[in-house]
Design an enzyme around this catalytic site. Structure first.
Site, PDB file in Angstrom:
ATOM      1  N   LYS A 281      47.155  43.861  37.723  1.00 22.81           N
ATOM      2  CA  LYS A 281      48.435  44.413  38.183  1.00 22.81           C
ATOM      3  C   LYS A 281      48.772  45.666  37.375  1.00 22.81           C
ATOM      4  O   LYS A 281      48.334  45.803  36.231  1.00 22.81           O
ATOM      5  CB  LYS A 281      49.551  43.384  37.932  1.00 22.81           C
ATOM      6  CG  LYS A 281      49.571  42.207  38.874  1.00 22.81           C
ATOM      7  CD  LYS A 281      50.755  41.292  38.547  1.00 22.81           C
ATOM      8  CE  LYS A 281      50.760  40.059  39.429  1.00 22.81           C
ATOM      9  NZ  LYS A 281      50.944  40.349  40.861  1.00 22.81           N
ATOM     10  N   ASP A 292      55.734  33.187  36.922  1.00 27.91           N
ATOM     11  CA  ASP A 292      54.918  32.824  38.080  1.00 27.91           C
ATOM     12  C   ASP A 292      54.675  31.314  38.158  1.00 27.91           C
ATOM     13  O   ASP A 292      53.894  30.848  38.985  1.00 27.91           O
ATOM     14  CB  ASP A 292      53.593  33.610  38.049  1.00 27.91           C
ATOM     15  CG  ASP A 292      53.028  33.863  39.437  1.00 27.91           C
ATOM     16  OD1 ASP A 292      53.775  33.760  40.417  1.00 27.91           O
ATOM     17  OD2 ASP A 292      51.813  34.169  39.539  1.00 27.91           O
ATOM     18  N   ARG A 355      47.412  30.949  45.871  1.00 27.64           N
ATOM     19  CA  ARG A 355      46.908  30.179  47.013  1.00 27.64           C
ATOM     20  C   ARG A 355      45.624  29.440  46.651  1.00 27.64           C
ATOM     21  O   ARG A 355      45.334  28.388  47.201  1.00 27.64           O
ATOM     22  CB  ARG A 355      46.723  31.113  48.222  1.00 27.64           C
ATOM     23  CG  ARG A 355      45.726  32.211  48.026  1.00 27.64           C
ATOM     24  CD  ARG A 355      45.895  33.336  49.049  1.00 27.64           C
ATOM     25  NE  ARG A 355      47.010  34.235  48.700  1.00 27.64           N
ATOM     26  CZ  ARG A 355      47.372  35.270  49.428  1.00 27.64           C
ATOM     27  NH1 ARG A 355      46.756  35.557  50.544  1.00 27.64           N
ATOM     28  NH2 ARG A 355      48.391  36.022  49.042  1.00 27.64           N
TER      29      ARG A 355
HETATM   30  N1  BES Z   1      52.589  36.112  41.660  1.00 28.37           N
HETATM   31  C1  BES Z   1      52.283  37.098  42.622  1.00 28.37           C
HETATM   32  C2  BES Z   1      53.378  37.278  43.664  1.00 28.37           C
HETATM   33  C3  BES Z   1      54.692  37.826  43.193  1.00 28.37           C
HETATM   34  C4  BES Z   1      54.952  39.176  43.256  1.00 28.37           C
HETATM   35  C5  BES Z   1      55.686  36.983  42.742  1.00 28.37           C
HETATM   36  C6  BES Z   1      56.178  39.667  42.864  1.00 28.37           C
HETATM   37  C7  BES Z   1      56.913  37.482  42.345  1.00 28.37           C
HETATM   38  C8  BES Z   1      57.155  38.826  42.408  1.00 28.37           C
HETATM   39  C9  BES Z   1      51.005  36.729  43.383  1.00 28.37           C
HETATM   40  O1  BES Z   1      50.067  36.002  42.677  1.00 28.37           O
HETATM   41  C10 BES Z   1      50.366  38.012  43.797  1.00 28.37           C
HETATM   42  O2  BES Z   1      50.006  38.751  42.941  1.00 28.37           O
HETATM   43  N2  BES Z   1      50.269  38.243  45.097  1.00 28.37           N
HETATM   44  C11 BES Z   1      49.707  39.438  45.604  1.00 28.37           C
HETATM   45  C12 BES Z   1      48.851  39.069  46.777  1.00 28.37           C
HETATM   46  C13 BES Z   1      48.025  40.204  47.293  1.00 28.37           C
HETATM   47  C14 BES Z   1      46.929  40.549  46.306  1.00 28.37           C
HETATM   48  C15 BES Z   1      47.427  39.783  48.617  1.00 28.37           C
HETATM   49  C16 BES Z   1      50.843  40.347  46.033  1.00 28.37           C
HETATM   50  O3  BES Z   1      51.840  39.847  46.559  1.00 28.37           O
HETATM   51  O4  BES Z   1      50.744  41.540  45.803  1.00 28.37           O
HETATM   52 ZN    ZN Z   2      50.821  34.824  41.105  1.00 29.35          ZN
HETATM   53 ZN    ZN Z   3      48.730  37.254  41.558  1.00 27.89          ZN
END
Ligand code: BES
Ligand code: ZN
Ligand code: ZN
Length: 501
Positions: A281, A292, A355
């Site tokens: 990230k 998370d 997931r």
């Molecule tokens: N934990 C994150 C989702 C998230 C984002 C929670 C912002 C709270 C605030 C999750 O694991 C994630 O990173 N999801 C990605 C998925 C993508 C790579 C398909 C996302 O949402 O960007």
């Molecule tokens: Zn996550």
């Molecule tokens: Zn993630």
């Protein structure tokens, strides 16, 4: 904080400050004024005019009672228009009264229970519960890590709910007791969410669950990494591969072995820190990802409250927990995972890790032969884009179960909003090399995540709650300070209380 009831009138209420709820409607204001004139004479009219107090939401008028009431201060607290009256108005008004009280170093705050208008939702029980919620939840502080506590002299130590009639007082006692349990569980969830990832990681998350289980009497079983591997939880093991700290799978159970009760399984995403893995990230905002594990926090809080309230369901909580980091053994884009139950997934983006760990837990949930399974997860940024901070994304395979959660959401104001799981979206997560791919491209990201989970559920009714926007707040709400909100606990307890098959 001590919660008490008083059988008393406004004049008799004993506290440092007593709250009277006032509606914006002129007739209600006049009715209150009539009573207040018996204590203060016409002076109260000039004060109200001077401060142009109308009874609007967020208005507070503080009056020195000069010994005309037992309490030295009276707070007139605005409720907004009567026709918009709801439990949420009471929560917010109680929160603003409590914030005002604590900032003026009031130690003992009393609320006069409103007498008028008891509809089917605005019952004594519900209103008393809402006042406790708004008040207690607004006082939450995460100050464990300050060496010098700020404003520690400004904590309210006692709150009383007052009514003149004995029957109302009797009703309130139970409501007070129950609401306090739910608020404490919500604050436990907030504490877990707000805890930094150097102190809260899979093993310590399991310890917190164990501590609550030992104290309140629900069963806690924790699988170590070896046991997780033996069971074939390929998703949890894959995400854990980049982390030095070993994964845990936490199993919580209330009313274990009570075969006559319905079984409901709650599954909570327990990623104690999500750096994204090799698909790392951006640095800005990454610290939020200590939260998370908010799904796990909601499951632990709900389990604690359900046990303390002795709810008549066999409730199971499943928490797959790991960090998502970038060590030398970390999973990589292109990897193929075999999950519990045998289905495979292709990892296209290591940041879509939630997931992967939920897939194992959802497949495992089938062995309980549950009547319903509800998972909670801070799963997608896409859900935050769609719904912001004011609604949890809901997807599932059973309309009736979703309707029950929608009603619980309206009652608690932890509102949920359904997104569709139309089969047309499925082609976005089709993989050339495995049963499913863990990302579905740019569009409808919350939905393709839901569809990924759907591939792993068993033959049971299921709802997925994406709490990414509602669990983590950048700005405070009336009774939720910014940070972890504890969302899910009040929602699920309300749902479980009304549980009918
Ligand atoms: N934990 C994150 C989702 C998230 C984002 C929670 C912002 C709270 C605030 C999750 O694991 C994630 O990173 N999801 C990605 C998925 C993508 C790579 C398909 C996302 O949402 O960007
Ligand atoms: Zn996550
Ligand atoms: Zn993630």
């Amino acid at each position: 904080m001590k919660l008490t009831t008083q059988r008393s009138t406004l004049r008799q209420a004993k506290a440092d400050a007593v709250v009277l709820f006032v509606h914006e409607d002129p007739s209600h204001l006049q009715k209150n004024l009539k009573e207040l004139r018996t204590f203060f004479g016409k002076k109260i009219d000039s004060l109200i005019a001077l401060e142009s107090f109308k009874g609007k939401e967020n208005e507070i008028l503080s009056v020195y009672t000069e010994k005309k009431l037992s309490s030295p201060r009276l707070y007139l607290v605005g409720m907004g228009a009567m026709k918009k009256l709801s439990l949420e108005q009471y929560r917010r008004a109680a929160a603003s009264a409590a914030k005002h009280a604590s900032s003026s170093s009031v130690k003992h705050l009393a609320f006069m229970m409103p007498t008028s208008g008891s509809s089917s939702t605005l019952t004594t029980n519900n209103v008393a519960g809402a006042i406790v919620e708004g008040m207690m939840l607004s006082q939450y502080k995460f100050d464990k890590y300050f060496t010098e506590k700020k404003n520690s002299d400004k904590n309210i130590s006692e709150v009383s709910l007052c009514a003149a009639e004995e029957s109302i007082v009797r009703n309130m006692k139970r409501a007070l007791h129950d609401a306090k349990i739910v608020c404490e569980a919500t604050c436990l969830a907030r504490d877990l969410e707000n805890s930094p990832a150097n102190d809260l990681y899979p093993e310590t998350l399991a310890d917190s669950a164990r501590k609550s289980g030992e104290k309140h009497g629900f069963r806690v079983v924790v699988w170590d990494k070896k046991r997780i591997e033996q069971a074939g939880f390929g998703g949890l093991i894959a995400v854990n591969a980049g982390s030095e700290r070993p994964a845990r799978f936490i199993i919580l159970e209330h009313n274990a072995g009570r075969n006559n009760l319905d079984t409901i399984v709650l599954v909570g995403k327990g990623i104690t820190f999500d750096a994204g893995g090799i698909s790392i990230k951006p640095a800005a905002g990454m610290a939020e990802m200590k939260m998370d594990m908010s799904g796990a926090a909601a499951v632990i809080g709900t389990m604690e409250a359900a046990t303390r309230l002795n709810l008549p369901v066999h409730l199971v909580g499943l928490i797959p927990s790991t960090e998502n980091l970038l060590g030398g053994m970390a999973m990589k884009p292109g990897d193929i995972i075999t999950h519990y139950g045998g289905k495979t997934s292709e990892v296209d983006n290591t940041d879509a890790e939630g997931r992967l760990v939920l897939a194992d837990a959802l497949a495992y949930a089938a062995q309980y032969k549950p009547t319903a399974v509800i998972d909670l997860a801070t799963l997608t940024g896409a859900c935050v884009v769609a719904l912001g901070n004011h609604a949890t994304g809901m997807m599932g395979n059973d309309d009736d179960l979703m309707a029950q959660l929608k009603r619980a959401g309206e009652a608690t104001y932890e509102r949920v909003w359904q997104l569709p799981l139309f089969e047309e979206y499925e082609k976005q997560i089709k993989s050339d090399v495995a049963d499913v791919k863990n990302v579905g491209g740019r569009w409808a990201g919350a939905i393709t995540a839901g569809l990924f989970l759907k591939k792993f559920i068993g033959d049971y009714k299921w709802v997925h709650l994406d709490i990414a926007g509602t669990a983590i707040l950048e700005e405070s709400l009336p009774y939720i300070p910014k940070g972890g909100s504890g969302v899910g606990v009040r929602l699920l307890i309300e749902f479980l209380r009304n549980w009918k098959r």
